[in-house]
Design a protein around this motif. Structure first.
Motif, short mmCIF file in Angstrom:
data_model
loop_
_atom_site.label_atom_id
_atom_site.label_comp_id
_atom_site.label_asym_id
_atom_site.label_seq_id
_atom_site.Cartn_x
_atom_site.Cartn_y
_atom_site.Cartn_z
N UNK A 1 -13.05 -31.38 57.42
CA UNK A 1 -12.54 -32.69 57.88
C UNK A 1 -11.04 -32.60 58.17
N UNK A 2 -10.31 -31.89 57.29
CA UNK A 2 -8.87 -31.72 57.48
C UNK A 2 -8.59 -30.92 58.75
N UNK A 3 -9.33 -29.84 58.92
CA UNK A 3 -9.12 -28.99 60.11
C UNK A 3 -9.42 -29.76 61.39
N UNK A 4 -10.47 -30.56 61.37
CA UNK A 4 -10.82 -31.35 62.56
C UNK A 4 -9.70 -32.35 62.88
N UNK A 5 -9.14 -32.98 61.84
CA UNK A 5 -8.04 -33.92 62.06
C UNK A 5 -6.82 -33.21 62.65
N UNK A 6 -6.55 -31.98 62.19
CA UNK A 6 -5.43 -31.20 62.72
C UNK A 6 -5.68 -30.80 64.18
N UNK A 7 -6.93 -30.51 64.50
CA UNK A 7 -7.27 -30.18 65.89
C UNK A 7 -7.01 -31.36 66.80
N UNK A 8 -7.38 -32.55 66.32
CA UNK A 8 -7.15 -33.76 67.11
C UNK A 8 -5.66 -34.05 67.28
N UNK A 9 -4.87 -33.66 66.26
CA UNK A 9 -3.42 -33.91 66.31
C UNK A 9 -2.70 -32.96 67.24
N UNK A 10 -3.37 -31.85 67.63
CA UNK A 10 -2.79 -30.87 68.56
C UNK A 10 -1.49 -30.27 68.00
N UNK A 11 -1.65 -29.51 66.94
CA UNK A 11 -0.51 -28.85 66.28
C UNK A 11 0.23 -27.95 67.26
N UNK A 12 1.57 -28.07 67.27
CA UNK A 12 2.37 -27.28 68.20
C UNK A 12 2.95 -26.01 67.60
N UNK A 13 3.08 -26.00 66.27
CA UNK A 13 3.63 -24.82 65.58
C UNK A 13 2.94 -24.67 64.23
N UNK A 14 2.39 -23.50 63.99
CA UNK A 14 1.67 -23.17 62.75
C UNK A 14 2.59 -22.28 61.92
N UNK A 15 3.10 -22.82 60.82
CA UNK A 15 4.09 -22.11 60.00
C UNK A 15 3.44 -21.67 58.68
N UNK A 16 3.60 -20.42 58.33
CA UNK A 16 3.19 -19.95 57.00
C UNK A 16 4.47 -19.68 56.22
N UNK A 17 4.81 -20.59 55.32
CA UNK A 17 6.00 -20.45 54.50
C UNK A 17 5.68 -19.54 53.32
#
Length: 509
Positions: free
Chosen positions: A123-139
């Protein structure tokens, strides 16, 4: 260049800085020109700016994968304090209704913080897909290698999550990485092409000292001496929760009151309170496990003392790097006694499941002829049987890998006959790796050469000794790190016998 002028202006206007620190500008330029980036910057040099500044130019949400709730909350509070409203952390602090609303409106947020574990939720991943993430950061990307193979195996799935989100720009940030760790990060993030920005991990303002003791009691005595004499604030690292509490009590009993312990067994609210008190100078000293410190933005820590040696040099560099972020002189002291090795080796052994634990779990599952809800399985193992959660996570990873888990149910008939042997072999391989890393740590402790050169050499750097206050092997003046007369405590620890006599005299009075 117009491009350079724009980010320089944004740096001043949004963040209040007149110039970039080491590596920041080059990393930001690469991101804004469409390149994936893997960056290794020394602890305390402002890694978070490398994704925060681009967020104001990309005009799409930035997802930051963060290892600790306390780290997420600290960074969220810092952004909010600077006036940023469009920031959220997806973690257990969110109430169910808050989480539902947040997932519905994710595209509104500029900064979205999340743990690797919550990203396993469809569900979280689907919401992120809809939000169209522009930068994926691994801190703190070294956690992929340092933790991902042992007890947080969801780190190893981040590459799949990145692809599922449409492979947006990716930025992996860390303060420490050997060549092996760099390769792990690239492999598990599935980055086909990535620009690497790797800078020296040397922190020239941190002096290093190893102090040898004959026993645990002598280590305690030395600890009291250092804490009473050194400038504060300071951090004392221990290898277990019980030791953080015991040393806090020891210090309080000996007149040092502005001290508190911190470990993963505390309630999240308790941990957040202690962290905040330390940040706001209400506490001088934290006795903690490695759970404390990652990303904590406190610039004036003057000393880090290791009551127990870390089991790897990667952790040592991370932990001493929490001192001297204001570029002022600081000191890292490691207390070592005979017998510490046995303690370290026992810690390494209990971090991974035994052959018997693995066999029990697989046998229990095979005794079922129908699919079992994963939550029911976990409840039985963790609460009825008492299997350590980290051990179960390790086993669960291999069940997922063999497609035994489907739609949050375990399908026992899919468990291969060879799975016990496979998992045991994986445990043994990890243990060999861990013992190799501890041998490198022991080499650093026992060296008679420059500690800085030995430490940087482990990370494939050609380090050199500092001209002044480098380490105890090169020459070190402890007076430079001691309190001035005006900062001295009301007492100075002078050894157990004299301290006991002082207490007896007080009792007579």
């Amino acid at each position: 260049m117009v491009f350079d002028v724009k980010i320089e202006q944004l740096l001043q206007k949004q963040f209040g800085y007149s110039q970039f620190r080491l590596g920041q500008k080059e990393i930001i330029q690469d991101i804004l020109t469409g390149h994936n980036v893997l960056a290794v910057l020394p602890t305390g040099t402002g890694k978070s700016l490398c994704y925060q500044l681009p967020a104001y130019l990309l005009n799409r949400p930035v997802l930051i994968v963060s290892p600790l709730i306390s780290l997420m909350e600290d960074q969220v509070q810092q952004l909010k304090a600077s006036g940023e409203k469009r920031v959220i952390a997806l973690n257990s602090f969110l109430q169910q209704e808050e989480k539902r609303r947040a997932l519905k409106d994710l595209a509104f947020y500029r900064f979205i913080y999340a743990s690797p574990e919550i990203l396993q939720n469809a569900v979280v991943v689907e919401a992120l897909k809809q939000a169209k993430v522009g930068l994926f950061v691994v801190d703190e990307a070294h956690c992929i290698s340092q933790w991902g193979h042992d007890f947080r195996l969801d780190y190893l799935q981040l590459g799949d999550i990145w692809k599922e989100l449409g492979s947006p720009l990716c930025l992996a940030l860390t303060g420490t990485a050997t060549k092996e760790v760099v390769e792990d990060i690239k492999r598990y993030l599935s980055l086909p092409v990535v620009n690497e920005h790797i800078y020296s991990m040397n922190r020239s303002n941190i002096a290093m000292k190893v102090d040898f003791a004959a026993s645990i009691e002598e280590k305690k005595e030395k600890l009291l001496m250092y804490v009473s004499e050194l400038q504060s604030p300071g951090i004392i690292y221990c290898s277990s929760r019980s030791w953080t509490e015991a040393l806090t009590q020891l210090l309080k009993e000996n007149g040092i009151q502005r001290v508190q312990y911190y470990h993963g067994g505390m309630e999240p609210n308790e941990r957040m309170l202690v962290q905040q008190q330390f940040l706001e100078n209400q506490l001088d000293i934290i006795c903690c496990t490695s759970a404390f410190g990652m990303g904590v933005n406190k610039s004036n820590v003057r000393f880090v003392i290791h009551f127990h040696a870390p089991t790897q040099l990667e952790a040592y560099v991370q932990e001493i790097g929490r001192s001297g972020r204001d570029q002022q002189n600081s000191i890292a002291i490691l207390l070592y006694a005979e017998g510490d090795d046995d303690f370290a080796h026992s810690l390494l052994e209990i971090e991974l499941p035994s052959s018997d634990t693995i066999l029990y779990c697989l046998s229990y599952l095979r005794n079922h002829d129908q699919a079992i809800p994963l939550k029911q399985v976990e409840s039985h193992f963790l609460y009825t049987v008492g299997i350590q959660e980290t051990h179960w996570r390790f086993i669960r990873y291999y069940l997922h890998r063999e497609n035994v888990v489907k739609n949050e149910h375990v399908e026992p008939w899919k468990i291969p006959e060879s799975l016990h042997e496979t998992i045991v072999a994986a445990v043994n391989k990890r243990l060999r790796n861990k013992h190799d890393k501890y041998r490198a740590m022991k080499g650093f402790i026992e060296t008679k050469e420059c500690r800085r050169q030995v430490l940087l050499g482990y990370f494939n750097e050609l380090g050199k000794s500092e001209l002044q206050n480098c380490c105890d092997c090169c020459g070190l003046d402890l007076e430079a790190y001691k309190k001035t007369n005006g900062e001295q405590e009301q007492w100075t620890f002078q050894g157990w016998e004299l301290e006991l006599a002082r207490l007896l005299r007080q009792g007579e009075i």
